[in-house]
Scaffold this motif. Structure first.
Motif, short mmCIF file in Angstrom:
data_model
loop_
_atom_site.label_atom_id
_atom_site.label_comp_id
_atom_site.label_asym_id
_atom_site.label_seq_id
_atom_site.Cartn_x
_atom_site.Cartn_y
_atom_site.Cartn_z
N GLN A 457 0.83 -1.20 0.00
CA GLN A 457 0.00 0.00 0.00
C GLN A 457 0.86 1.26 0.00
OE1 GLN A 457 -3.20 -0.81 -0.54
NE2 GLN A 457 -2.30 -2.87 -0.36
N PRO A 458 0.35 2.37 -0.57
CA PRO A 458 1.10 3.64 -0.54
C PRO A 458 1.39 4.06 0.90
CG PRO A 458 -0.76 3.76 -2.06
CD PRO A 458 -0.93 2.48 -1.29
N ASP A 459 2.55 4.64 1.11
CA ASP A 459 2.98 5.04 2.45
C ASP A 459 2.47 6.45 2.73
OD1 ASP A 459 4.13 5.17 4.90
OD2 ASP A 459 6.20 5.11 4.22
N GLU A 460 1.18 6.54 3.10
CA GLU A 460 0.53 7.84 3.27
C GLU A 460 0.08 8.11 4.70
OE1 GLU A 460 -1.56 8.05 -1.14
OE2 GLU A 460 -2.66 7.15 0.54
N GLY A 461 0.03 7.10 5.53
CA GLY A 461 -0.44 7.29 6.89
C GLY A 461 -0.38 6.00 7.67
N ARG A 462 -1.11 5.96 8.76
CA ARG A 462 -1.01 4.84 9.70
C ARG A 462 -2.04 3.76 9.42
NH1 ARG A 462 -0.09 9.46 13.26
NH2 ARG A 462 2.14 9.45 13.77
N PHE A 463 -1.69 2.54 9.85
CA PHE A 463 -2.58 1.38 9.79
C PHE A 463 -3.11 1.13 11.19
CE2 PHE A 463 0.07 1.03 6.12
CZ PHE A 463 -0.67 0.34 5.16
N LEU A 464 -4.42 1.22 11.34
CA LEU A 464 -5.08 0.89 12.60
C LEU A 464 -5.44 -0.59 12.57
CD1 LEU A 464 -6.41 1.71 15.31
CD2 LEU A 464 -8.47 2.30 13.98
N VAL A 465 -4.89 -1.37 13.52
CA VAL A 465 -5.01 -2.83 13.46
C VAL A 465 -5.78 -3.32 14.68
CG1 VAL A 465 -3.76 -5.00 13.25
CG2 VAL A 465 -2.81 -2.92 12.25
N ARG A 480 6.02 -0.40 8.74
CA ARG A 480 5.02 0.61 8.45
C ARG A 480 4.47 1.18 9.77
NH1 ARG A 480 2.71 1.23 3.49
NH2 ARG A 480 4.17 0.66 1.84
N PRO A 481 3.93 2.40 9.76
CA PRO A 481 3.41 3.00 11.00
C PRO A 481 2.12 2.32 11.45
CG PRO A 481 3.02 4.45 9.12
CD PRO A 481 3.87 3.33 8.61
N ILE A 482 2.13 1.84 12.68
CA ILE A 482 1.03 1.02 13.21
C ILE A 482 0.39 1.68 14.43
CG2 ILE A 482 0.43 -1.21 14.23
CD1 ILE A 482 1.27 -1.38 11.27
N PHE A 519 -4.98 11.09 14.20
CA PHE A 519 -3.83 10.20 14.12
C PHE A 519 -3.49 9.77 12.69
CE2 PHE A 519 -5.30 9.82 18.51
CZ PHE A 519 -4.11 10.10 19.17
N ASN A 520 -4.05 10.48 11.73
CA ASN A 520 -3.74 10.22 10.32
C ASN A 520 -3.85 8.73 9.98
OD1 ASN A 520 -2.99 10.72 7.65
ND2 ASN A 520 -0.81 10.50 8.09
N VAL A 521 -4.99 8.15 10.31
CA VAL A 521 -5.27 6.76 9.96
C VAL A 521 -5.65 6.71 8.48
CG1 VAL A 521 -6.72 4.75 10.40
CG2 VAL A 521 -6.02 6.23 12.30
N VAL A 522 -5.01 5.84 7.73
CA VAL A 522 -5.30 5.68 6.31
C VAL A 522 -5.97 4.34 6.03
CG1 VAL A 522 -4.32 5.57 3.99
CG2 VAL A 522 -3.47 7.24 5.61
N TYR A 523 -5.54 3.29 6.76
CA TYR A 523 -6.13 1.96 6.58
C TYR A 523 -6.53 1.38 7.94
CZ TYR A 523 -4.38 1.94 1.78
OH TYR A 523 -4.14 2.23 0.46
N ARG A 552 -10.69 -7.88 7.51
CA ARG A 552 -11.45 -6.96 6.66
C ARG A 552 -10.70 -5.63 6.59
NH1 ARG A 552 -14.41 -9.53 10.16
NH2 ARG A 552 -14.72 -7.74 11.55
N ALA A 553 -10.38 -5.21 5.39
CA ALA A 553 -9.58 -4.01 5.18
C ALA A 553 -10.48 -2.84 4.76
CB ALA A 553 -8.51 -4.25 4.12
N TYR A 554 -10.18 -1.66 5.29
CA TYR A 554 -10.88 -0.43 4.94
C TYR A 554 -9.86 0.67 4.71
CZ TYR A 554 -14.96 -2.83 6.91
OH TYR A 554 -15.95 -3.73 7.18
N ARG A 555 -10.16 1.55 3.76
CA ARG A 555 -9.34 2.74 3.55
C ARG A 555 -10.14 3.96 3.99
NH1 ARG A 555 -5.02 5.14 0.98
NH2 ARG A 555 -5.45 7.25 0.21
N VAL A 556 -9.50 4.84 4.73
CA VAL A 556 -10.15 6.08 5.15
C VAL A 556 -10.31 6.98 3.93
CG1 VAL A 556 -9.92 8.14 6.60
CG2 VAL A 556 -9.20 5.91 7.47
#
Length: 645
Positions: A457-465, A480-482, A519-523, A552-556
């Motif tokens: 994925q593009p490195d644009e923001g954080r992944f909320l897991v 990657r930022p988590i 928190f700049n969540v992107v995914y 299940r993946a989501y993009r902001v």
């Protein structure tokens, strides 16, 4: 006539009928069970163990290995929880494990193999530690053999200890038997006859116990201080000097992590969520009643071996009282201390922060050491011969009734004997990596598929897991930022993790958009249990399908970017944040980054005659705050934030 060859053969194998035979049988059982539960192909394979807490600790080990290469003992990690001081607080239960990995890694061993090998070494050492402790207390060889055997059974079939090392809390599992050895050796040195080189051994073992797990202190402090005070009047000056030297050396060895931790106490967030057993749990444990996984662990209650050890230990103490054994008070007091921590500690000041139910493990191990003499004296043919004939049938019947409970202990932890699952685990644990079989495994294919997807994925923001073990894995596997990982991290930085909070929190509802922006969540990667408050917000989130079979993946839809006020291009790495093309917020010479503030961070301008400084920017709902960069006199277009050495 007696056949000489038969007599010679009988003599040759006679040792098997004594304590040596018991040691051999127990050692063989232990070896087989260890190899079954900790397969060598996994230990020396291509991945670290996959248990949830193993991911947490390997993530710390991986991060701090990189930091140590730069000369840092702890490091600001901008890729975790919006900027997090790795190695400062949360790994105080992982210091010895990390040092073990560091030494072997520098000798050429792959880091993940060294990490796995620690568990194997602890498994081998467990019954040996209990045997040595029994030997130090001066009990008979047969009693020592029983303590060794109970050590084998506790490691494999006591649910709490198995939960510790099966899930990844290997450091406290190790501290459990190490503390027992320290307690016995300290008694021997103060109450004699002292072991030659005993104090030298304590100078290694006591600091090592605290390096292994910080809460070893709670298990050791009461018995050791109590014994010292009881013996103070009769100890010679040299013995007093040795004891104080032991305390000083222990503090000195651990000062490299104690001092940074104590000087950052404002970042601490004490928690009382886990392991808070009350006195009624003593009855629940006796009956093997499962009540609360947050207290006793996500594992069936299997406490028969612990119960036998404690009851036999009480039998030993009663016998010692009749014979006025010198070790009686110390042995009984230590057992009572550990019992009190386990079942009453949650009701006392300060103790709840230690998650006191964990002390049931060292209590069981200490009980196993004390149980040996009673078992050696009573589990004999002579004892059986003294049972009246009229009661032998009843005794056999009771043993038959006990057989299902014995089978339950075995079936829970030996793969293949029990295929029934625990229903609540299916909703509480997404990836059943060691439930219910408890056999250690490598990283799953599903995790690796998710990591590959994240890296693409593009490195644009954080992944909320959502699933915390996956979050820990992705931090070390993808860089990657988590936002995720273990949700109860005991630092204020955990407030950046949405899943630290209960789903009744406003962040899941009307506050969700503000949280994602802050928190700049992107995914977002979601697992079970399903949280409709998040996944129905299609006005904020764009579904991106299923990743790794079940996530299940989501993009902001509208990511906020790395800068809260002003504009810039940002690139972060361990211990540093590089900023270019920086423009201040209108009417100011300031720029606010969506990274956590830390007082050790400094700003170094790369523009001549222009400087910068850092201030803390308050953030609603996050005590740590963000980084405000202030130009002096104007904001430099390029600068680097670095952790001061």
């Amino acid at each position: 006539m007696t056949d000489p060859s038969a007599a010679a053969g009988s003599t040759r194998w006679a040792w098997l009928r004594g304590h040596r035979g018991m040691f051999a049988v127990f050692a063989a059982i232990h070896a087989g069970l260890v190899l079954n539960a900790i397969p060598l192909r996994v230990v020396f394979g291509a991945q670290p163990f996959s248990g949830p807490d193993y991911q947490t600790h390997f993530q710390h080990t991986h991060t701090l290995t990189r930091a140590l290469a730069e000369g840092r003992l702890w490091v600001y990690d901008p890729m975790m929880l919006a900027g997090y001081p790795a190695g400062l607080f949360f790994d105080v239960d992982n210091k010895a494990h990390f040092l073990f990995c560091t030494v072997l890694h520098r000798l050429g061993m792959p880091l993940h193999v060294a990490f796995n090998l620690y568990t194997l070494a602890s498994a081998i050492a467990m019954p040996i530690s209990l045997w040595l402790a029994a030997r130090l207390l001066g009990v008979s060889a047969r009693a020592q053999a029983w303590s060794f055997g109970l050590g084998v059974l506790l490691w494999h079939f006591e649910s709490l200890i198995r939960f510790f090392w099966g899930g990844g809390m290997i450091s406290f599992a190790t501290a459990t038997h190490l503390c027992v050895l320290v307690l016995a050796l300290f008694y021997r040195q103060l109450s004699g006859p002292p072991v030659r080189g005993g104090y030298a051994a304590l100078l290694v073992l006591l600091p090592l116990a605290l390096l292994t797990h910080v809460w070893s202190f709670a298990a050791l402090a009461g018995p050791m201080i109590g014994l010292y005070l009881a013996r103070a009047r009769v100890l010679p000056f040299a013995a007093h000097a040795r004891v104080w030297a032991l305390a000083i050396v222990t503090i000195a060895v651990n000062s490299y992590w104690l001092v940074p931790a104590l000087t950052h106490m404002e970042l601490m967030a004490p928690s009382h969520k886990l392991g808070q057993a009350t006195p009624d749990f003593a009855l629940y444990d006796l009956l093997e009643v499962f009540v609360d996984p947050l207290t006793t662990g996500f594992v069936r209650q299997r406490t028969l071996v612990r119960t036998v050890a404690v009851l036999a230990a009480i039998g030993t103490l009663v016998a010692w009282r009749r014979t006025r054994e010198p070790a009686l008070r110390y042995a009984g007091g230590t057992l009572l201390w550990l019992f009190g921590l386990t079942y009453v500690g949650a009701l006392l000041p300060l103790v709840p922060v230690t998650e006191p139910y964990r002390f049931a493990a060292p209590m069981a191990c200490w009980a196993a050491v004390l149980a040996g003499p009673w078992l050696a004296d009573n589990l004999t043919r002579r004892t059986w011969s003294q049972v009246p004939a009229s009661l032998r049938g009843l005794a056999v019947g009771l043993l038959i009734l006990l057989a299902p409970r014995v089978y339950a202990q075995l079936a829970t932890f030996i793969p293949g004997l029990d295929v029934s699952s625990m229903g609540f685990l299916k909703s509480a644990v997404q990836e059943e990596q060691f439930f219910p079989s408890m056999r250690l495994k490598p990283i799953s294919n599903e995790f690796q598929e998710v990591a590959a997807w994240v890296a693409a994925q593009p490195d644009e923001g954080r992944f909320l897991v959502h699933y915390w073990a996956l979050g820990e894995y992705l931090r070390w596997a993808t860089d990657r930022p988590i936002l995720g990982g273990f949700p109860d991290r005991r630092t204020t930085h955990e407030q950046s993790n949405l899943f630290h909070f209960l789903d009744s929190d406003e962040r899941y509802n009307e506050g969700l958009e503000r949280y994602l922006q802050t928190f700049n969540v992107v995914y977002i990667l979601m697992s079970v249990p399903h949280i409709p408050a998040i996944e129905r917000r299609l006005d904020l989130l764009e579904p991106r399908g299923i990743v790794g079979s079940s996530y299940r993946a989501y993009r902001v839809r509208k990511p906020a970017g790395w800068v809260a006020r002003g504009s810039a291009q940002v690139r972060a790495g361990l211990g540093r944040i590089e900023v270019s093309a920086a423009k201040p917020a209108p009417g100011t010479e300031e720029l606010v980054l969506r990274y956590h503030w830390l007082r050790e961070l400094t700003c170094r301008s790369t523009v001549q005659n222009v400087d910068c400084r850092l201030e803390r920017e308050p953030v609603e709902g996050d005590e740590t705050g963000f980084i405000r960069v202030v130009g002096a006199p104007t904001l430099p277009a390029e600068f680097v934030l670095e952790q001061a050495r």
